[in-house]
Enzyme design. Structure first.
Site, PDB file in Angstrom:
ATOM      1  N   LYS A   1     -63.664  19.824  40.310  1.00  8.46           N
ATOM      2  CA  LYS A   1     -64.753  19.721  41.294  1.00  8.46           C
ATOM      3  C   LYS A   1     -64.076  19.679  42.655  1.00  8.46           C
ATOM      4  O   LYS A   1     -63.440  18.685  43.009  1.00  8.46           O
ATOM      5  CB  LYS A   1     -65.584  18.458  41.055  1.00  8.46           C
TER       6      LYS A   1
ATOM      7  N   ALA B   1     -74.803  15.581  44.710  1.00 10.62           N
ATOM      8  CA  ALA B   1     -74.784  14.622  45.827  1.00 10.62           C
ATOM      9  C   ALA B   1     -76.151  14.402  46.465  1.00 10.62           C
ATOM     10  O   ALA B   1     -76.924  15.336  46.658  1.00 10.62           O
ATOM     11  CB  ALA B   1     -73.808  15.057  46.920  1.00 10.62           C
TER      12      ALA B   1
ATOM     13  N   THR C   1     -74.059   7.521  42.183  1.00  7.57           N
ATOM     14  CA  THR C   1     -74.463   6.259  42.779  1.00  7.57           C
ATOM     15  C   THR C   1     -75.846   5.797  42.318  1.00  7.57           C
ATOM     16  O   THR C   1     -76.056   4.600  42.074  1.00  7.57           O
ATOM     17  CB  THR C   1     -74.450   6.384  44.322  1.00  7.57           C
TER      18      THR C   1
END
Lengths: 65, 269
Positions: free
Chosen positions: B104, B192, B215
């Site tokens: 990545k 993201a 997250t």
């Protein structure tokens, strides 16, 4: 000989990258190495001589996003 | 009928999987919760990184042993790299440690937004694909950059939804839809900024092939339950895309038949 390892200045006796890993207790660990920002393959560490002022990176697996 | 690996596989660089939810391994309250969350997410690909460790430390070793126990394919990242040289070297190091050509690729260009340096990204992707890497570039939704990355040899693109860790969802749906429309046959993974299962479902409804997040699961009050919620959302979004969403209208249109409406012959007050 004074070199930088993972951003810290250290006095080491190791003459090669391979010996440095043993000196710093990384032997057998899953690590990847770079010398002065260039990747050094596992099999080449014994051939890589260290010199004063070198910057070594020793990286291990870690959590990532 | 729900999508499954038989009827709706996701193939990335020759690897075929059923799950369209890729998850990160950072920021969990504990390794045990991380493992349970990955399982609840039904993830078949997880992201990992390389970091410095103090001499004699074995945290990295323990983490790697745990990941290997999970038996899930890893996607190492170059998180935090701000130059082509850093990213390329980190990728080379990751390939050796994790024993995979997958990377990545992140080349960060701006620290407040963690926006990709797309110029450096294309340059690094060019170098790495020539070296045999399977590059997953973390990019913006810019069409020209996407074209350059494909030209560089990338077979997958990972446009951001919004800045890393922001939880703002899809900041630019128009551009993301354009990207999807321009590259209908390229695996596109929204990476993201996904903060809620609804964000993930929306990305999937738009036709993206998968989402990657960390997250939103790891920092949830109950990461395992949130991982399950994301798995459901991704599956729902994918099924909705395959089923075909209705066209939105500006005005109301009754769903109950108008013909036969009772009292329809009576004058209204």
């Amino acid at each position: 000989m004074r070199i930088t390892v993972n951003g810290k200045s250290l006095d080491v006796v190791a003459a090669t990258l391979d010996a440095l890993l043993r000196e710093l207790d990384y032997e057998g660990a899953a690590v990847a190495t770079a010398l002065n920002q260039a990747f050094v393959r596992r099999g080449e560490r014994g051939k890589i001589s260290l010199k004063e002022g070198d910057a070594v990176e020793i990286l291990t697996p870690r959590q990532g996003g | 009928m729900t999508a499954d690996i038989c009827g709706d596989p996701l193939t990335l660089y020759g690897f075929t999987c059923a799950s369209r939810l890729l998850v990160g391994t950072a920021q969990y309250p504990s390794p045990a919760i991380m493992s349970r969350a990955i399982s609840a997410a039904k993830a078949e690909i997880i992201t990992v990184s390389l970091r410095r460790e103090a001499g004699g430390g074995r945290a990295g070793e323990r983490f790697w042993a745990l990941i290997r126990e999970l038996g899930i394919r890893v996607l190492p990242n170059t998180a935090g790299c701000v130059s082509v040289k850093e990213a390329v070297t980190t990728a080379q190091m990751a390939r050796e440690v994790f024993d995979t050509p997958w990377i990545k690729l992140e080349v960060i260009g701006e620290q407040d937004s963690l926006q990709p340096d797309v110029f450096g990204l294309v340059e690094a992707a060019t170098i790495l694909t020539r070296e045999g890497f399977a590059v997953f570039p973390y990019t913006t939704e810019d069409l020209v950059v996407a074209e350059r990355l494909l030209h560089a040899g990338c077979e997958v693109l990972m446009p951001w939804g919004s800045p890393i860790g922001s939880g703002r969802g899809l900041n630019n749906p128009y551009a993301l839809r354009s990207l999807r429309a321009h590259f209908p046959n390229v695996p596109l993974i929204v990476d993201a900024g996904i903060g809620a299962p609804s964000h993930a479902a929306l990305a999937m409804e738009m036709g993206f092939d998968a989402v990657l997040l960390n997250t939103a699961i790891a920092k949830a009050g109950d990461p395992v339950l949130m991982a399950s919620a994301f798995a459901c959302a991704v599956e729902a979004g994918r099924n909705a895309y395959l089923a075909g969403l209705m066209e939105a209208r500006d005005m109301a249109a009754p769903s109950t038949p108008v013909i036969g409406r009772p009292f329809s012959d009576l004058a209204r007050a």
